[in-house]
Design a protein around this motif. Structure first.
Motif, short mmCIF file in Angstrom:
data_model
loop_
_atom_site.label_atom_id
_atom_site.label_comp_id
_atom_site.label_asym_id
_atom_site.label_seq_id
_atom_site.Cartn_x
_atom_site.Cartn_y
_atom_site.Cartn_z
N VAL A 119 0.99 -1.11 -0.43
CA VAL A 119 0.31 -0.52 0.39
C VAL A 119 0.82 1.25 -0.12
O VAL A 119 1.75 1.49 0.71
CB VAL A 119 -0.87 0.02 1.28
N VAL A 120 0.68 2.50 -0.64
CA VAL A 120 1.14 3.63 -0.89
C VAL A 120 0.88 4.90 -0.59
O VAL A 120 -0.60 4.70 -0.81
CB VAL A 120 2.13 3.40 -2.12
N VAL A 121 0.84 5.69 0.75
CA VAL A 121 0.47 6.91 0.72
C VAL A 121 0.67 7.90 0.53
O VAL A 121 1.57 7.90 0.09
CB VAL A 121 -0.28 6.53 2.32
N PHE A 122 -0.19 8.81 0.09
CA PHE A 122 0.34 9.84 -0.10
C PHE A 122 -0.25 11.20 -0.20
O PHE A 122 -1.41 11.17 0.02
CB PHE A 122 0.31 10.47 -2.14
N ALA A 123 0.29 12.38 0.27
CA ALA A 123 -0.24 13.10 0.83
C ALA A 123 -0.16 14.36 -0.93
O ALA A 123 0.57 14.51 -1.40
CB ALA A 123 -0.04 14.38 1.70
N LEU A 124 -1.39 15.10 -0.43
CA LEU A 124 -1.67 15.98 -1.72
C LEU A 124 -1.70 17.54 -1.44
O LEU A 124 -1.89 17.86 -0.57
CB LEU A 124 -2.94 15.73 -2.43
N VAL A 125 -0.36 18.42 -2.44
CA VAL A 125 -1.01 19.64 -1.74
C VAL A 125 -0.61 20.55 -2.83
O VAL A 125 -0.28 20.07 -3.85
CB VAL A 125 0.50 19.46 -0.77
N ARG A 126 -1.32 21.66 -2.82
CA ARG A 126 -1.24 22.57 -4.24
C ARG A 126 0.22 23.20 -4.40
O ARG A 126 0.63 23.62 -3.41
CB ARG A 126 -2.38 23.58 -4.13
N THR A 127 1.04 22.68 -5.37
CA THR A 127 1.63 22.98 -5.55
C THR A 127 2.22 24.57 -5.76
O THR A 127 3.35 25.20 -5.00
CB THR A 127 2.46 22.95 -7.15
N ALA A 128 1.46 25.15 -6.28
CA ALA A 128 1.76 27.07 -6.27
C ALA A 128 1.70 27.30 -4.45
O ALA A 128 2.61 27.88 -4.01
CB ALA A 128 0.97 27.90 -7.05
N ILE A 180 2.91 13.81 -2.26
CA ILE A 180 4.12 13.19 -1.71
C ILE A 180 4.50 12.00 -0.46
O ILE A 180 3.17 11.69 -0.10
CB ILE A 180 4.24 14.62 -0.25
N GLU A 181 4.89 10.51 -1.50
CA GLU A 181 4.87 10.11 -0.50
C GLU A 181 4.70 9.76 0.52
O GLU A 181 6.38 10.23 0.89
CB GLU A 181 5.80 8.74 -1.28
N GLN A 182 4.70 9.43 1.28
CA GLN A 182 4.60 9.25 3.58
C GLN A 182 5.68 8.10 3.19
O GLN A 182 4.98 6.88 2.96
CB GLN A 182 3.09 9.09 3.30
N ASP A 183 6.82 7.55 3.57
CA ASP A 183 7.46 6.52 4.40
C ASP A 183 6.97 6.18 5.92
O ASP A 183 6.49 7.86 6.65
CB ASP A 183 8.66 7.07 4.18
N GLY A 184 7.70 5.72 6.24
CA GLY A 184 7.17 4.84 7.78
C GLY A 184 6.55 5.30 8.79
O GLY A 184 5.22 6.01 9.30
N LEU A 185 5.07 4.66 7.33
CA LEU A 185 4.03 4.20 8.44
C LEU A 185 3.48 3.36 9.07
O LEU A 185 4.43 3.22 9.64
CB LEU A 185 2.59 3.88 6.58
N PRO A 186 2.75 3.05 9.97
CA PRO A 186 2.31 2.85 11.17
C PRO A 186 2.03 1.67 10.66
O PRO A 186 1.21 1.35 9.38
CB PRO A 186 1.06 3.59 12.30
N GLU A 187 2.67 0.72 11.36
CA GLU A 187 2.47 -0.41 11.16
C GLU A 187 0.47 -1.42 10.85
O GLU A 187 -0.05 -0.40 12.10
CB GLU A 187 2.90 -1.19 12.36
N ALA A 188 0.09 -1.64 10.44
CA ALA A 188 -1.87 -2.29 10.47
C ALA A 188 -1.43 -3.44 9.53
O ALA A 188 -0.72 -3.56 9.11
CB ALA A 188 -1.96 -1.05 10.06
#
Length: 191
Positions: A41-50, A81-89
């Motif tokens: 599973v890959v999780v990302f934060a999304l931010v407005r680039t500007a 922004i790909e999230q590293d170090g996700l919590p164990e689940a």
């Protein structure tokens, strides 16, 4: 009351924000597709680039030139922004239930693979969970599907689906609500 013989009004065109989210989710799905199947599973934060560039101008040195050009043309352009170090689940639901985003994050996205079988395939499965899984894995109509879903704080959502049997960028399907449970679980991370 409308006359059934009259054509219905065409749907409203997607908003610029929806278009930006759709582009970001499709881009994420293509990125994960380059890594092959059977991935985590890959999780990302999304931010407005500007907005991100306004807050951190040095970010311009880390972004591709194409993303910078897109952000200049479209104030809704999103950077993932790909999230590293996700919590164990143990499950995706448990993982998403542990996530929360700061206000600077405009949205969130996840890419996950799932096995899909027709509903009738679940009838008559063995009681033993391992045997049931083996039966489902061997089912002739089983399909592996990669699902990418993204949501924004403002309410927009987009999902992209790719089947292992039709593994091509031009065969990726999408809609705002293709995976409603996943969309709602992502929305909950933004509250």
């Amino acid at each position: 009351m409308t006359n059934p013989a009259e054509p219905a009004d065409p749907p409203a065109p997607p908003s610029p924000r929806t278009l930006a989210l759709r582009a970001a989710v499709l881009d994420l799905e293509r990125h994960v597709a380059t890594l092959g199947w059977d991935g985590p599973v890959v999780v990302f934060a999304l931010v407005r680039t500007a907005d991100a560039l306004g807050a951190t101008p040095s970010l311009a040195d880390e972004l591709p030139a194409e993303a910078l050009a897109d952000a200049r043309e479209d104030p809704e352009h999103l950077t993932s922004i790909e999230q590293d170090g996700l919590p164990e689940a143990a499950t995706l639901e448990e993982l998403l239930g542990q996530l929360a985003w700061p206000e600077q994050v405009d949205g969130a996205a996840v890419v996950v693979e799932r096995m899909v079988v027709p509903p009738e395939a679940e009838q008559g499965l063995p009681d033993d969970p391992q045997e049931a899984l083996e039966a489902l894995m061997a089912h002739p109509q089983r399909q592996d599907v990669r699902m990418a879903a993204g949501v924004l704080r403002s309410g927009e959502s987009w999902c992209a689906l790719r089947s292992r049997n039709n593994d091509a960028d031009d065969a990726v399907a999408g809609s705002p609500d293709a995976v409603p449970g996943l969309v709602e679980a992502l929305r909950a991370t933004l509250r």
